[in-house]
Design an enzyme around this catalytic site. Structure first.
Site, PDB file in Angstrom:
ATOM      1  N   ARG A 123     -16.019  26.631 -15.733  1.00  0.00           N
ATOM      2  CA  ARG A 123     -14.679  26.488 -16.314  1.00  0.00           C
ATOM      3  C   ARG A 123     -14.279  27.778 -17.025  1.00  0.00           C
ATOM      4  O   ARG A 123     -13.124  28.197 -16.966  1.00  0.00           O
ATOM      5  CB  ARG A 123     -14.644  25.309 -17.287  1.00  0.00           C
TER       6      ARG A 123
ATOM      7  N   CYS B  64     -13.800  24.989 -27.179  1.00  0.00           N
ATOM      8  CA  CYS B  64     -14.279  24.287 -25.990  1.00  0.00           C
ATOM      9  C   CYS B  64     -13.059  23.777 -25.235  1.00  0.00           C
ATOM     10  O   CYS B  64     -12.062  24.477 -25.158  1.00  0.00           O
ATOM     11  CB  CYS B  64     -15.225  23.151 -26.387  1.00  0.00           C
TER      12      CYS B  64
END
Length: 275
Positions: free
Chosen positions: A172, A230
């Site tokens: 990601r 995050c």
């Protein structure tokens, strides 16, 4: 005080003169609600806390899990029996993300005695109960600001002036895939540091020396300040907790990638290295 506690230590303290308030924060991203598992069996005396409804505000421009209103959070904690001077132990199913989110919120709002059960419920070898406790009302009153918090602009600046860690999976960060947010990639200048590398297969944190070596290898020993983000501020709290175990203070960008990527005016970097 250590920010984590072992299951055996928790058993001992629960039988002592100052037993901790126990909070069960079982939660899975995109998974079933944790309440049925709690009702099927929990550590004796533990009170269930709903991450989505009680440890986060409504999703929106601030991300998928923006910080809850402090007063509403305080009311939730008081109903769970949390007082200013009572120790608190938080646990989840074993991954540690949800427990770390509760730990961070309590520490950020001024509670000084909060620990996460290392390894979560999976590490607990004692009995489980189905009775739902009705604790006496606590007196905890949140005073936000006890831990450092970043907004989007602060995260962008820290990525250049210090060390901003991206706690998501490496794919990601690179932008290879993005299963949740508008676009893949990372905040320019951020360093990839997946949360999954902070713990072993059993969900327990690596030893403090190992964590310190990991973060020093990423540049934490040379950076004037360290920050973490995050996807939505949950696994990032776990990384802040891991840094605390290693003795390294760090700020949390609570809005994280879900907030950052939702604003099309903000730049997006891709690839395996900071840009």
């Amino acid at each position: 005080m250590k920010p984590i506690i072992t299951a055996s230590e928790c058993v001992s303290e629960s039988a002592g003169p100052r037993p901790p308030v126990l909070l069960d924060v079982r939660w899975q991203l995109g998974g079933p609600h944790g309440r049925p598992d709690y009702e099927a069996g929990h550590i004796p005396g533990a009170v269930f806390v709903d991450l989505d409804a009680e440890l986060a505000g409504p999703a929106g421009s601030g991300g998928r899990h923006p910080l809850p209103d402090p007063e509403e959070f305080g009311a939730v904690m008081r109903r769970a029996g949390v007082s200013r001077d009572t120790p608190v132990v938080v646990y989840d199913g074993g991954q540690g993300w949800a427990a770390a989110r509760a730990w961070w919120l309590l520490r950020w709002t001024g509670h000084e005695d909060v620990r996460v059960l290392d390894g979560g419920l999976a590490a607990w070898k004692g009995e489980l109960r189905t009775e739902i406790p009705a604790p006496a009302e606590g007196d905890f009153r949140p005073v936000p600001g006890a831990l450092p918090l970043l907004d989007a602009d602060g995260a962008a600046a820290l990525a250049r002036s210090g060390l901003l860690l991206d706690a998501r999976a490496a794919e990601r960060y690179r932008g290879d895939v993005e299963p949740i947010d508008r676009v893949g990639g990372h905040i320019p200048g951020a360093v990839s540091a997946p949360t999954s590398e902070n713990a072993g297969d059993d969900g327990r944190f690596l030893p403090a020396k190992s964590l310190a070596a990991r973060f020093e290898g990423l540049g934490a020993d040379r950076a004037p300040e360290v920050g973490v983000y995050c996807g939505s501020g949950v696994s990032g709290a776990h990384e802040v907790l891991a840094l605390a175990v290693a003795g390294i203070p760090a700020a949390l960008y609570a809005g994280s990638w879900s907030e950052w990527s939702g604003d099309e005016s903000r730049p997006v970097a891709k690839g395996p290295a900071p840009q």
